[in-house]
Write a protein that holds these residues in place. Structure first.
Motif, PDB file in Angstrom:
ATOM      1  N   ARG A  60       5.056   3.841   4.507  1.00 50.44           N
ATOM      2  CA  ARG A  60       6.314   3.704   3.782  1.00 50.44           C
ATOM      3  C   ARG A  60       7.265   4.848   4.102  1.00 50.44           C
ATOM      4  NH1 ARG A  60       5.360   3.242  -2.266  1.00 50.44           N
ATOM      5  NH2 ARG A  60       4.842   1.136  -1.660  1.00 50.44           N
ATOM      6  N   THR A  61       8.519   4.482   4.226  1.00 47.71           N
ATOM      7  CA  THR A  61       9.617   5.444   4.252  1.00 47.71           C
ATOM      8  C   THR A  61      10.584   5.031   3.148  1.00 47.71           C
ATOM      9  OG1 THR A  61      10.984   4.139   5.754  1.00 47.71           O
ATOM     10  CG2 THR A  61       9.467   5.737   6.757  1.00 47.71           C
ATOM     11  N   ARG A  62      11.632   5.787   3.001  1.00 48.86           N
ATOM     12  CA  ARG A  62      12.683   5.424   2.057  1.00 48.86           C
ATOM     13  C   ARG A  62      13.963   5.247   2.866  1.00 48.86           C
ATOM     14  NH1 ARG A  62      14.641   9.541  -2.471  1.00 48.86           N
ATOM     15  NH2 ARG A  62      15.821  10.285  -0.711  1.00 48.86           N
ATOM     16  N   PRO A  63      14.140   4.042   3.461  1.00 44.27           N
ATOM     17  CA  PRO A  63      15.334   3.834   4.289  1.00 44.27           C
ATOM     18  C   PRO A  63      16.604   3.892   3.452  1.00 44.27           C
ATOM     19  CG  PRO A  63      14.212   1.752   3.909  1.00 44.27           C
ATOM     20  CD  PRO A  63      13.341   2.833   3.321  1.00 44.27           C
ATOM     21  N   SER A  64      17.656   4.432   4.036  1.00 47.22           N
ATOM     22  CA  SER A  64      18.899   4.577   3.286  1.00 47.22           C
ATOM     23  C   SER A  64      19.717   3.294   3.249  1.00 47.22           C
ATOM     24  CB  SER A  64      19.735   5.723   3.854  1.00 47.22           C
ATOM     25  OG  SER A  64      19.971   5.514   5.228  1.00 47.22           O
ATOM     26  N   ASP A  65      19.450   2.369   4.183  1.00 53.89           N
ATOM     27  CA  ASP A  65      20.182   1.106   4.175  1.00 53.89           C
ATOM     28  C   ASP A  65      19.401   0.065   4.986  1.00 53.89           C
ATOM     29  OD1 ASP A  65      20.704   1.652   6.917  1.00 53.89           O
ATOM     30  OD2 ASP A  65      22.619   2.591   6.428  1.00 53.89           O
ATOM     31  N   ASP A  99      14.293   5.551  -7.870  1.00 52.19           N
ATOM     32  CA  ASP A  99      12.955   5.708  -8.450  1.00 52.19           C
ATOM     33  C   ASP A  99      11.827   5.647  -7.419  1.00 52.19           C
ATOM     34  OD1 ASP A  99      14.026   5.985 -11.027  1.00 52.19           O
ATOM     35  OD2 ASP A  99      14.039   3.814 -11.336  1.00 52.19           O
ATOM     36  N   TYR A 100      12.097   6.136  -6.210  1.00 51.57           N
ATOM     37  CA  TYR A 100      11.081   6.133  -5.160  1.00 51.57           C
ATOM     38  C   TYR A 100       9.829   6.904  -5.591  1.00 51.57           C
ATOM     39  CZ  TYR A 100       8.764   7.103  -0.703  1.00 51.57           C
ATOM     40  OH  TYR A 100       7.839   7.218   0.307  1.00 51.57           O
ATOM     41  N   GLU A 101      10.026   8.134  -6.025  1.00 48.80           N
ATOM     42  CA  GLU A 101       8.862   8.961  -6.385  1.00 48.80           C
ATOM     43  C   GLU A 101       8.129   8.471  -7.620  1.00 48.80           C
ATOM     44  OE1 GLU A 101       8.080  13.179  -5.250  1.00 48.80           O
ATOM     45  OE2 GLU A 101      10.271  13.199  -5.507  1.00 48.80           O
ATOM     46  N   PRO A 114       0.576   3.432  -0.472  1.00 51.78           N
ATOM     47  CA  PRO A 114       0.388   3.215   0.964  1.00 51.78           C
ATOM     48  C   PRO A 114      -0.470   4.321   1.571  1.00 51.78           C
ATOM     49  CG  PRO A 114       2.628   3.923   0.493  1.00 51.78           C
ATOM     50  CD  PRO A 114       1.957   3.714  -0.825  1.00 51.78           C
ATOM     51  N   ASP A 115      -1.036   4.037   2.738  1.00 51.91           N
ATOM     52  CA  ASP A 115      -1.880   5.013   3.433  1.00 51.91           C
ATOM     53  C   ASP A 115      -1.068   6.196   3.943  1.00 51.91           C
ATOM     54  OD1 ASP A 115      -4.427   3.446   3.428  1.00 51.91           O
ATOM     55  OD2 ASP A 115      -3.131   2.037   4.496  1.00 51.91           O
ATOM     56  N   ILE A 116       0.158   5.928   4.360  1.00 54.61           N
ATOM     57  CA  ILE A 116       1.055   6.949   4.898  1.00 54.61           C
ATOM     58  C   ILE A 116       2.387   6.782   4.186  1.00 54.61           C
ATOM     59  CG2 ILE A 116       2.262   7.779   6.959  1.00 54.61           C
ATOM     60  CD1 ILE A 116      -0.047   6.487   8.592  1.00 54.61           C
ATOM     61  N   ALA A 117       2.968   7.876   3.705  1.00 54.40           N
ATOM     62  CA  ALA A 117       4.244   7.766   3.009  1.00 54.40           C
ATOM     63  C   ALA A 117       5.117   8.978   3.275  1.00 54.40           C
ATOM     64  CB  ALA A 117       4.021   7.636   1.497  1.00 54.40           C
ATOM     65  N   TRP A 118       6.417   8.749   3.209  1.00 58.14           N
ATOM     66  CA  TRP A 118       7.377   9.835   3.245  1.00 58.14           C
ATOM     67  C   TRP A 118       7.399  10.458   1.860  1.00 58.14           C
ATOM     68  CZ3 TRP A 118      11.864  10.293   0.277  1.00 58.14           C
ATOM     69  CH2 TRP A 118      12.658  11.411   0.596  1.00 58.14           C
ATOM     70  N   ILE A 119       7.336  11.773   1.833  1.00 59.98           N
ATOM     71  CA  ILE A 119       7.415  12.514   0.581  1.00 59.98           C
ATOM     72  C   ILE A 119       8.556  13.515   0.725  1.00 59.98           C
ATOM     73  CG2 ILE A 119       6.244  14.130  -0.951  1.00 59.98           C
ATOM     74  CD1 ILE A 119       3.602  12.905  -0.037  1.00 59.98           C
ATOM     75  N   PRO A 120       9.458  13.580  -0.252  1.00 57.55           N
ATOM     76  CA  PRO A 120      10.541  14.566  -0.164  1.00 57.55           C
ATOM     77  C   PRO A 120       9.966  15.974  -0.007  1.00 57.55           C
ATOM     78  CG  PRO A 120      10.886  13.078  -2.023  1.00 57.55           C
ATOM     79  CD  PRO A 120       9.519  12.802  -1.484  1.00 57.55           C
ATOM     80  N   GLY A 121      10.553  16.735   0.905  1.00 59.65           N
ATOM     81  CA  GLY A 121      10.047  18.077   1.189  1.00 59.65           C
ATOM     82  C   GLY A 121       9.875  18.954  -0.029  1.00 59.65           C
ATOM     83  N   ALA A 122      10.801  18.857  -0.975  1.00 56.62           N
ATOM     84  CA  ALA A 122      10.728  19.690  -2.171  1.00 56.62           C
ATOM     85  C   ALA A 122       9.567  19.293  -3.080  1.00 56.62           C
ATOM     86  CB  ALA A 122      12.037  19.596  -2.945  1.00 56.62           C
ATOM     87  N   LYS A 164      -3.735  25.016   5.691  1.00 60.00           N
ATOM     88  CA  LYS A 164      -3.843  23.559   5.770  1.00 60.00           C
ATOM     89  C   LYS A 164      -2.445  22.977   5.981  1.00 60.00           C
ATOM     90  CE  LYS A 164      -7.820  23.468   2.731  1.00 60.00           C
ATOM     91  NZ  LYS A 164      -8.351  23.033   1.446  1.00 60.00           N
ATOM     92  N   ILE A 165      -2.371  21.942   6.811  1.00 57.88           N
ATOM     93  CA  ILE A 165      -1.098  21.282   7.078  1.00 57.88           C
ATOM     94  C   ILE A 165      -1.130  19.918   6.389  1.00 57.88           C
ATOM     95  CG2 ILE A 165       0.444  20.364   8.851  1.00 57.88           C
ATOM     96  CD1 ILE A 165      -0.718  22.448  10.774  1.00 57.88           C
ATOM     97  N   TYR A 166      -0.156  19.673   5.536  1.00 57.74           N
ATOM     98  CA  TYR A 166      -0.137  18.451   4.736  1.00 57.74           C
ATOM     99  C   TYR A 166       0.847  17.408   5.229  1.00 57.74           C
ATOM    100  CZ  TYR A 166      -3.131  21.025   1.641  1.00 57.74           C
ATOM    101  OH  TYR A 166      -4.185  21.732   1.123  1.00 57.74           O
ATOM    102  N   GLY A 167       1.509  17.650   6.327  1.00 53.46           N
ATOM    103  CA  GLY A 167       2.426  16.667   6.875  1.00 53.46           C
ATOM    104  C   GLY A 167       3.144  17.220   8.078  1.00 53.46           C
ATOM    105  N   LEU A 168       3.879  16.341   8.719  1.00 52.74           N
ATOM    106  CA  LEU A 168       4.716  16.723   9.848  1.00 52.74           C
ATOM    107  C   LEU A 168       6.157  16.386   9.485  1.00 52.74           C
ATOM    108  CD1 LEU A 168       2.531  15.368  12.773  1.00 52.74           C
ATOM    109  CD2 LEU A 168       2.807  17.731  12.052  1.00 52.74           C
ATOM    110  N   PRO A 169       7.084  17.247   9.884  1.00 58.68           N
ATOM    111  CA  PRO A 169       8.483  16.970   9.552  1.00 58.68           C
ATOM    112  C   PRO A 169       8.985  15.712  10.251  1.00 58.68           C
ATOM    113  CG  PRO A 169       8.243  19.133  10.602  1.00 58.68           C
ATOM    114  CD  PRO A 169       6.914  18.477  10.611  1.00 58.68           C
TER     115      PRO A 169
END
Length: 176
Positions: A60-65, A99-101, A114-122, A164-169
């Protein structure tokens, strides 16, 4: 340029999915991060959902449009063509902007994220503290095609804690 950035981000997501599937590690059991989504409930076996020897990786990502969503879907379709011979199927599950998060956190609690998701950096630190993020460093160490040195150091540092690395930019934005 935007397409190239999206393609790069998706490539990293799919590489992470392949590494997880190839290693037989369940993202459902282990959790996630920016590149590998946190999920609370244990999977039956293997990475993602399994059916026989096939593995399905939902991401999952959070597409803007709608245009950005179409790009991600096209990348998903292209990945499935490449992954078909490996019995791996990627399923793109676009997130909503509003309300994504809260939705993701509810899915984590229910074991349906989902198995893989976009998470806001903050928010990455919150997922790490809650034990809902997978340390992907062992997978990165095994996959010589991904080099941490190819990423800007500061965004990687924001996704790293105690070695530990928890994601890639996926991309980098300026906060003011």
């Amino acid at each position: 340029m935007q397409f190239k950035r999206l393609l790069s981000g998706f490539a990293l997501i799919m590489i992470a999915a392949l590494v997880l599937a190839a290693c037989g590690v369940s993202t459902q059991q282990q959790g996630g991060g920016t590149a590998s989504s946190p999920t609370a409930a244990p999977a039956a076996s293997g990475g993602g959902a399994t059916s026989g020897n096939a593995v399905t990786i939902r991401w999952r990502t959070r597409p803007s449009d709608a245009a950005e969503q179409a790009v991600y879907q096209a990348l998903n379709d292209a990945a499935n063509q490449q992954l078909a011979s490996k019995n791996i199927k990627a399923v793109y599950d676009p997130g909503v902007n509003q309300d994504y998060e809260p939705k993701l956190k509810a899915e984590l609690s229910a074991g349906t994220a989902p198995d893989i998701a976009w998470i806001p950096g903050a928010s990455v630190a919150d997922y790490v503290a809650a034990g809902q993020a997978l340390d992907i460093k062992p997978f990165l160490d095994k996959d010589t095609s991904i080099k941490i040195a190819d990423f800007y150091p500061q965004p990687v540092a924001e996704l790293t804690h105690d070695g530990k690395i928890y994601g890639l930019p996926r991309d980098v934005s300026t906060m003011v």
